[in-house]
Each structure stands twice: as structure tokens, then as C-alpha cells.
Scaffold this active site. Structure first.
Site, short mmCIF file in Angstrom:
data_model
loop_
_atom_site.label_atom_id
_atom_site.label_comp_id
_atom_site.label_asym_id
_atom_site.label_seq_id
_atom_site.Cartn_x
_atom_site.Cartn_y
_atom_site.Cartn_z
N ARG A 547 -3.59 0.98 -3.69
CA ARG A 547 -4.68 1.59 -4.42
C ARG A 547 -4.20 2.85 -5.09
O ARG A 547 -3.44 3.62 -4.51
CB ARG A 547 -5.84 1.94 -3.49
CG ARG A 547 -6.51 0.71 -2.88
CD ARG A 547 -7.86 1.05 -2.32
NE ARG A 547 -7.81 2.30 -1.58
CZ ARG A 547 -8.85 3.09 -1.43
NH1 ARG A 547 -10.00 2.79 -1.99
NH2 ARG A 547 -8.73 4.21 -0.72
N SER A 608 1.61 3.64 4.67
CA SER A 608 1.15 3.39 6.04
C SER A 608 2.16 2.63 6.88
O SER A 608 1.84 1.58 7.46
CB SER A 608 -0.17 2.64 6.00
OG SER A 608 -1.02 3.24 5.06
N ASP A 662 -1.36 6.90 6.59
CA ASP A 662 -2.81 6.72 6.38
C ASP A 662 -3.65 7.34 7.50
O ASP A 662 -4.76 7.82 7.26
CB ASP A 662 -3.17 5.25 6.17
CG ASP A 662 -2.67 4.34 7.27
OD1 ASP A 662 -1.88 4.80 8.11
OD2 ASP A 662 -3.06 3.16 7.28
MG MG Z 1 -5.98 1.35 4.98
#
Ligand code: MG
Ligand code: ADP
Length: 916
Positions: A547, A608, A662
Site C-alpha cells: 500500500r 513487515s 508494521d
Molecule cells: Mg498489515
């Protein structure tokens, strides 16, 4: 013509007899005759509801007795059973063999039976004597059939009287009916009484598995033979027994509608005892003077009103009373009335059947027998009376059946219903009766496809089938429950997990190399102070997609714009360069989309995966996790890799100021709102946690640094082997990082569905699910996504919807299968939440101890679809933490746009520091 004179007398009967044949019917059109049946059927439906509800059951005329028969046969039942059938027209003892072969079809049940007379004095004597007789007959039967007396034989008991059952093998006799009136059993447990009789009988050893009503037994038999029943559409059944046996019906009702029984999943057979419909006056406007007379002369006036209108025991009487009245009025036999005609019982149901069926010859014989010396016209008239009475009976039954079928259709939310009705009883077997009944049911329910099956010795065979099903289900339940118990963690086990997590955290802080929990420093020291301003870019590479976000901080508020990009599997598992080129391409597209292509924005990169950081803006990838496996990345600085990819494009520019996990982003984003937030947790594709750790022993100005624990690695050294199941091992073996992230593989979105699938596969292979049929679908990895757990476990979902979710997945099973699947999902997700809770308890206790506190008040920012979307995960997690860390008050805050906004915040803090 001469029927006109019948009309006034019979008007009331005619109204509900909906005549469709014969000359009389021509005086009515269908609308007029059908309307009363529709009304009646609606009343019947209301009555069914009343009997099922806890509030109104006591006052309901139709008792709706739960039978604790929850499943119809699926064809896989096997074994040998003894059966006793008491309460029908004959007392029988039977041996039923259900063959040992796969895919039982019709005829694979072998039966041997013997009828034993029940002396009249036993019917009205002491119940113990009656049961001693039953038990002695059983012994005699076993002796005659050479059934060994040594082994304990399973036995089923068909007992056709209203009983209040709390279990399949327990039932209190409510009242005797028909011609039985033995003393001392009413209000007592019938099965217990039989057991005691068996004990009194020397050398007899049987295990009474089930007690059922004859209607239930007949339904089971029909369920066994009928293929629609085999696929889970359940039979309804009505029994109309001649010879004083009355009428009754049972059907499969949704458990959630049966107030008197706990539980709301699945179905249970309800014995309606519908013969008492009308006992509270519900049939008042349908009763004729003849019905009132029959009732008044009966042994139980005011009771079993519906039964008296339809059952074999009373049809003859009704005809006799009508004929008698006609004669008295001078409309038959020139007004002559014989003594025989005045005598109760002189016209039998068999007579009615004979007149109804074979016309004038039989009618004349019957009337001659009554010394009435009938003319031809008399015979024609009486024959019509008999037809009308019989018609009304079948019509009333049709209305009752229509009520039940409508209810089933509504329960299942189906427009069209395909269903089989099993029927037994002498009245039903008389020639024109079934045809009329079928016709009217079809007329009342044009949208249903109703098939009628005549049950042969249904009531006895069915009892054995109930026992067989009970035996199969008991064994199935035991095996499923043993399997699922592997996932049920005791508190001691959770305490162990907590302790292991704690030592993992401590070991990881001491030295990274020796610990499965890496405890990676994040170089994030501060939580945000609210002074952050400006525009930041956040790039978030999670477990499933990438994203890009633009975050704008203004005073206390922030605004977010974002776009989601999927990452194709070939890129996840291609080369590192390809992966980062793809990311750069996405960033370029986003900047273009936002009209910011020519600016150089400060950016935070949320990545992450475990990274060994030496500063806020550099980090070496330790190992890929979740579904990623791009080459030439592990051991490299991921920030440089992204910078180089951007440089290669040469069309955009970024100032990457921070590399963020994250979990850290989530913590930061929540801390923006709540200063107490010092923990970040993810329960999404993977699982991870970060928290603020003390830097007491390190010479730094700051007191604390956020540590990315990478707790998903717990157990990689085997420390969780005692709770890891064979299914977890299977999931691990099929993963791309075998032996790694064992804790994560028991707790996170990427794997839970797979764990469930492995359990389902095993249960199916063992024949405990989907009839043992291992479908291609079930063998497909990834088919059972974790989001289906959320759907299936949702409390708002009825079992039928669960079944339809499974069907959409290509898993076709019965409602029973759905219950099992749901249980599997429940235990797997519950264990996941509990394990995370135990881990969390270790973390918060550590923080508390770090700070030398007796009590810690702390908040956790949480992100991830599993946490946010699963119906129970968050609740179980919180509850576990509450129990496991009693000295901590832990508040969970779902983060809004955690990794994006948090990343931007960290970028803002990092830039502030750098610029200072
Ligand atoms: Mg996530
Ligand atoms: P990520 O962890 O990749 O950043 P998410 O937090 O959205 O992304 O988590 C995605 C994971 O959550 C997937 O593995 C998916 O299986 C799981 N998931 C998606 N929808 C649901 C749901 N409704 N209930 C439970 N898990 C879900």
C-alpha cells in the site's frame, strides 16, 4: 336428485371434506371447499409454534415432544440390534441386522420378528408385571433365535405413548393411551423401568440405547431407504394407525426453535402428538354434532379431538351416527332403525373402508348385517356418507401435514421443498385414502414436491435404526472430540506458553543468535508528541499486498490518501530486484495518481519482515516470513534495495527516512491518540508484537527503545512441541519456510485456514466427516481461507448458511458435517487467540517488572484482519490476557490505518531528529 336430502345434515362435514369426486362435490366449487383447509392448516401452524415455545408449551394442546433423535441414518450404520415394539396393535420382539457393507441400500437390513400376545389383565395391571412380560418375551426370543445370552446386546425400544424425553435413553411417561392403563408407570422413567425388568430376568443382558415413539421410528426407516433423506433432506412422517392406535406425526425441527432443549445447532425430531389438536377448542367451528357424540361416548371425553375426527378407531362410529340420525329423520330405510344400528361399534373402520372402496355391493352387505334391509337408494346414500367421512379424515390430515411441511420450508428458507413423507397405518393403507391425501397435500402446497413412502414394519425396524444411528453418532462424536481436544489448551499449558515466551524475550535481549525470538531494536525511542506537521509518504509492504499512502498532519488531525497494489505470487517468490522494482513501480504510479511525481517527499517504509536495524533508516532482512521468498534479499539492506530500485527508474525521487516494522507503526499510530500505548501487535497474515523496552544498561540519552520481538519465531527450537499437533506439523511441512515461525503458524491468518483444512482432511479420511469422501477440493492447499473461519464461526449464522458456505467451497456435506466443521474452526481460532494472549501476558508482565510496578496500566495498538474481522478472536485474546496477567490492565485499541499513519509519524519524528 336424491342427494339433495343428504346435504343439510352433512353440511358441516362436507365443508371440511373438500369433496372432489362423486356427484355431491359438484355442488361446491374448489375455492369454497379448499378455504376451510387453508384456515385449518394455518391454525395448525400456530399450534406447532405454541407447543415449541417455552412460554406457551404448558398450555399448548399439541405437545411437540422433543425426541432427542437428532440425525436420520446416513447409510453407514452397521451392526446387530434387538428391538422391542410396544404400543402398536401388536407387541413384537425383533432382531435387526444392518449389514456390514459400504453404501447400504434398500434390502440390506435383515429382520426377524416374533409377535407376543399381551394378556388383557397385563394392560390394566401393575406396570412392573407388564415389563416383566416384555423382558421374558425378549429372553424367549433370544433363546429361540439362538442369540447368545453372554454378550451385551444393544437394544432399541419403540414405545408408542407420549413421553417427555430428556435423553435418547430416558423418558417419562406422560399418560397411557389406547387400551393401555398399567399402574405405577405414569410420571416415571420408562427406560429405567425396562432396565429393572431386564435385571430381574435371569440370564438376560442388554444395553438399552434408545427409546423412540413409533412415528419417529417410521421416519427413521424412511430416512434409511430414501435417497433424499440420505443427502440430508429429512423425512416427515405421519402415522395413522387403525385398531385404536390413533394418529400422530413427527418431523425434524431446527433445534433453535425447540425451547425445551438446550443447544441451537442442528435438528431434532419432534413428536407432535398432533392427535390432541383441538383439545383447547381450536377445532370448535369444525366439529359436528356427530363428532361431539363420538367424543362424549369415548373413554377420554374432551381429549384427542383431532384424532377422533380422523383416526381409524372412530371413522366407523361417525358413519354409524350419521346413518342413525338419517334413519330417525325418516330419510333412510323408510325410517326404520334396527337395534344393531343403535349399538356402538357396529360399523367398523373396516366397514367404512369396504363401502368407500367397493361400492354398493359391500354397502349392502354391511347394511344387511345391521338388519336394515336397505333399498338401492339407501345403499347409494350410505355409501356416500362413508365416502364423505373418509374424505374428511384425509383432508384434515392433509391440512395438518401441510402445516408441518410449510413450517419445514420456512425453517429452511426454501421456496420449493423436496421432501419425503413416510407413512404407516392401516387406514392409510386402505385403497382410496392415500390417493386423496396426496392430491389434497399437493393442492395445498403446489410449490412442494412431496413424495409419500409407505413404511413396511417401520416402527420396529426404525427403532433398531435409531439405535444404530445413536451408536454411530456416539462413536463419531467421541472420535471428533478426541481429535479436537488436541487444540484445547488447559490453563497450565497456557502458563507454560507464557513462561516460554518470557524466556524467549529475555534470551533474545541477551543475545540474538541463540534465541528464536529475535528482539530487533527499532531505533524508535519516542512516541509521537502531537507536534508532527506536514506531508509524508508511507509505503507498506505487508503480508498480502503493498500500500502507498499520503499522510498529511495538521494540528491534531491527519488525513490519509491511499492505494492498494497486489503482489503477484511470482514476484513474491522471484528475485529481490524484481520485487523492489515492482514496489518502485507502484510508488511511481501512486505519486502520479496524487499529482506529486515531481516532489521529494519524506517517506517511511513499513516493511513487515524481521530486519536487523543499526539505525532508523537501515535494516538488513534477517529472513523472509509469511508467503515471501524473493532471492538475493536476505542479508541485504532493504532500504538500499528500495532506493536503488527508485534510482533505476530515474523518474521519481524519495527521501526514505525510516524503516519501520508494521507492529511499530501500529503502536505509533495508536500512541498518537493514547499516550499509554506502548505495545503494538499484529494479527493478520502473520503475527508479531513490539513494545517499549528499557535501555537501562546501554549508555543512551533515551530511556526506552521499541523492540520488534518477531515473536512468531517462538517454538522454532522445539519448545512448543508438546502442544504442536500433527496438523500443525503438516501445515509447517507444506510451507515455504519449514521449521520456522512455528508460533505464527498456529496463530495467524495465513495458516489458520490450512490448519482447519488439515483437520478436516484427517477426519474425512477416518470416515468421520463428509461420509469419508475426500474430495479434490479438500485436497487443495489454500482453499480454506481464514476469512471462512470468520464467516462460519459467526454467531449470527444459522447452520444452513454454514452449509451453504461449505457448498460454495465445493464441500458438500450434511448439517451434521457442518456442525463438525464449525467446531473445528472454533477450536483452531480459539487456540490461536489463547496463544497470542499467553504471549501478550508474558510481554506485559515483563514491562511491569522492568518498571518495578505491582500494577501496570498499558494500552496495545492492534492491527490485522484476523483481529479486526474474526468474530471471537479479539474477545478470547483479551480474556486470556486478563486471566494470565492479573497484575496488568491491558486496553486494546484497534489501530486505524496503523502501519500507514504510524510510518508517517515515525518518518516525521525521524526527520525532526535528523534536522535538529
Ligand atoms: Mg498489515
Ligand atoms: P497483512 O497482515 O498482510 O498486512 P491483513 O491484516 O489484512 O494483512 O491480514 C490478511 C490476513 O487476514 C490474510 O491471511 C487472511 O487470511 C486473513 N483474513 C482476511 N479476512 C479475514 C477475516 N474476515 N477473518 C479472519 N481473517 C481474515
Amino acid at each position: 336428485m336424491h342427494f339433495n336430502w343428504i346435504y343439510p345434515e352433512l353440511k358441516q362435514i362436507l365443508i371440511c371434506s373438500a369433496l372432489q369426486s362423486g356427484r355431491v362435490s359438484k355442488t361446491f366449487n374448489n375455492h369454497i371447499v379448499q378455504q376451510p383447509l387453508v384456515t385449518l392448516s394455518a391454525r395448525f401452524q400456530a399450534e406447532l409454534k405454541k407447543g415449541l415455545s417455552a412460554e406457551s408449551n404448558a398450555a399448548a394442546a399439541v405437545k411437540m415432544l422433543p425426541t432427542h433423535v437428532c440425525s436420520t441414518p446416513d447409510g453407514s450404520e452397521k451392526g446387530q440390534f434387538l428391538a422391542l415394539d410396544l404400543g402398536g396393535s401388536k407387541f413384537k420382539v425383533l432382531q435387526v441386522k444392518v449389514r456390514e457393507c459400504v453404501g447400504i441400500k434398500k434390502g440390506d437390513v435383515e429382520m426377524e420378528e416374533k409377535i407376543y400376545p399381551v394378556p388383557d389383565e397385563l394392560l390394566t395391571g401393575r406396570a412392573t408385571e407388564l415389563f416383566d412380560h416384555v423382558s421374558e418375551s425378549l429372553k424367549d426370543f433370544m433363546h429361540e433365535k439362538n442369540i447368545s445370552l453372554e454378550k451385551k446386546h444393544p437394544l432399541a425400544f419403540t414405545f408408542s405413548f407420549p413421553c417427555d424425553q430428556s435423553r435418547l435413553d430416558q423418558g417419562t411417561l406422560l399418560n397411557w393411551s389406547k387400551n393401555y392403563k398399567a399402574r405405577g408407570l405414569q410420571g416415571k422413567d420408562v427406560v429405567q423401568a425396562l432396565r429393572e425388568a431386564v435385571e430381574r430376568t435371569e440370564g438376560l443382558d442388554v444395553e438399552i440405547l434408545a427409546m423412540v415413539n413409533d412415528t419417529v421410528a417410521t421416519m427413521m426407516t424412511c430416512g434409511f431407504d430414501d435417497s433424499y433423506c440420505e443427502v440430508g433432506i429429512i423425512c416427515v412422517l405421519c402415522v395413522f394407525m387403525c385398531m385404536g392406535t390413533g394418529t400422530n406425526a413427527c418431523y425434524m425441527e431446527e433445534l433453535r426453535h425447540i425451547d425445551l432443549v438446550e443447544g441451537d445447532e442442528g435438528r431434532m425430531c419432534v413428536n407432535t402428538e398432533w392427535g390432541s389438536f383441538g383439545d383447547d377448542g381450536a377445532l370448535k367451528d369444525f366439529l359436528t354434532e356427530f363428532d361431539r357424540e363420538v367424543d362424549a361416548a369415548s373413554s377420554n371425553p374432551g381429549k384427542q379431538i383431532f384424532e377422533k375426527m380422523v383416526s381409524g378407531m372412530h371413522l366407523g362410529e361417525l358413519v354409524r351416527l350419521v346413518v342413525l340420525k338419517m334413519a330417525k329423520l325418516g330419510k333412510l330405510f323408510d325410517g326404520r332403525v334396527s337395534d344393531a344400528l343403535r349399538t356402538k361399534g357396529k360399523i367398523t373402520t373396516a366397514d367404512v373402508a369396504a363401502m368407500d372402496e367397493n361400492g354398493l355391493k359391500n354397502t349392502k352387505d354391511v347394511l344387511d348385517e345391521l338388519d336394515l334391509n336397505p333399498s338401492d337408494d339407501d345403499c347409494i346414500a350410505v355409501q356416500h356418507v362413508s365416502t364423505i367421512v373418509s374424505f374428511r379424515s384425509s383432508n384434515l390430515v392433509a391440512a395438518g401435514l401441510a402445516a408441518i411441511l410449510t413450517r419445514i420450508r420456512q425453517n429452511r428458507n426454501m421456496g420449493a421443498l423436496r421432501i419425503t413423507v413416510g407413512v404407516d397405518g392401516t387406514v392409510y393403507k386402505t385403497h382410496p385414502y392415500p390417493k386423496r391425501l396426496h392430491k389434497v397435500v399437493r393442492r395445498l402446497l403446489p410449490e412442494c414436491q412431496v413424495r409419500f413412502v409407505l413404511s413396511e414394519s417401520g416402527s420396529s425396524k426404525g427403532a433398531a435404526l435409531v439405535a444404530a444411528v445413536a451408536q454411530r453418532l456416539t462413536s463419531l462424536r467421541r472420535q471428533v472430540s478426541e481429535t479436537l481436544s488436541l487444540f484445547r489448551l488447559k490453563e497450565e499449558q497456557l502458563q507454560l506458553v507464557k513462561a516460554r515466551m518470557r524466556s524467549g524475550l529475555d534470551a533474545g535481549l541477551r543475545s540474538k543468535s541463540s534465541s528464536t525470538i529475535k528482539m530487533l531494536p527499532s531505533f524508535v525511542y519516542l512516541t509521537p508528541d502531537g507536534t508532527e506537521r506536514g506531508k509524508y509518504l508511507a509505503l507498506d509492504l505487508g503480508g498480502t499486498n503493498f500500500r502507498a499512502l499520503l499522510v498529511r498532519f495538521k494540528k491534531q488531525t491527519s488525513r490519509l490518501y491511499h492505494k492498494i497494489y497486489t503482489i503477484p505470487l511470482e514476484i513474491m517468490q522471484g528475485t529481490g530486484e524484481e520485487l523492489f522494482d515492482h514496489l518502485a513501480q507502484c510508488v511511481c504510479d501512486f505519486l502520479d495518481y496524487m499529482g506529486l511525481k515531481n516532489t521529494r517527499l519524506p517517506a517511511g517504509f513499513t516493511f513487515s519482515f524481521p530486519c536487523e536495524q543499526s539505525a532508523i533508516d537501515t535494516g538488513t532482512l534477517v529472513a523472509w516470513t509469511k508467503g515471501f521468498k524473493a532471492t538475493d534479499s536476505e542479508g541485504h539492506d532493504v532500504v538500499s534495495m528500495l532506493r536503488e530500485a527508485i534510482k533505476r527508474r530515474n523518474d521519481i525521487d524519495l527521501d526514505i527516512v525510516a524503516l519501520i516494522n508494521d507492529t511499530v507503526g501500529t503502536m505509533m499510530s495508536c500512541a498518537h491518540e493514547d499516550q499509554r500505548c506502548e505495545i503494538g501487535m499484529i494479527a493478520g497474515t502473520g503475527t508479531n508484537l513490539c513494545y517499549m523496552e528499557e535501555l537501562k544498561n546501554i549508555e543512551k540519552i533515551e530511556q526506552r527503545m521499541c523492540i520488534n520481538t518477531e515473536w512468531g519465531g517462538l517454538g522454532d527450537d522445539g519448545c512448543l512441541d508438546d502442544i504442536i499437533t500433527l496438523y500443525d506439523t503438516e501445515v509447517d511441512q507444506n510451507s515455504i519456510n519449514q521449521g520456522k515461525q512455528r508460533f505464527e503458524k498456529m496463530t495467524s491468518g495465513m495458516y489458520l485456514g490450512e490448519v482447519v483444512r488439515q483437520v478436516l482432511l484427517d477426519l474425512t479420511r477416518r470416515g468421520l466427516l463428509f461420509k469419508g469422501h475426500v474430495s479434490e477440493t479438500l485436497k487443495t492447499p489454500g482453499i480454506f481461507e481464514t476469512k471462512y473461519l470468520s464467516q462460519i464461526e459467526s454467531d449470527r449464522l444459522a447452520l444452513l448458511q454454514v452449509r451453504s458456505i461449505l457448498q460454495q467451497l465445493g464441500l458438500h456435506g450434511t448439517c451434521h458435517d457442518s456442525i463438525i466443521v464449525k467446531h473445528v474452526c472454533l477450536v483452531v481460532s480459539r487456540r490461536a487467540a489463547q496463544l497470542c494472549g499467553a504471549g501478550m501476558a508474558a510481554v506485559v508482565d515483563k514491562i511491569r517488572e522492568n518498571r518495578g510496578l505491582d500494577h501496570l496500566d498499558i494500552a496495545v495498538g492492534v492491527d490485522g484482519s484476523l483481529y479486526k474481522l474474526h468474530p471471537h478472536f479479539s474477545q478470547v485474546l483479551k480474556e486470556t490476557v486478563r486471566v494470565m496477567a492479573p497484575q496488568c490492565d491491558v486496553t486494546f485499541q484497534p489501530s486505524e490505518e496503523g502501519s500507514g499513519k504510524g510510518a508517517a509519524l515515525i518518518a516525521a519524528v525521524a526527520r525532526r531528529k535528523r534536522d535538529v
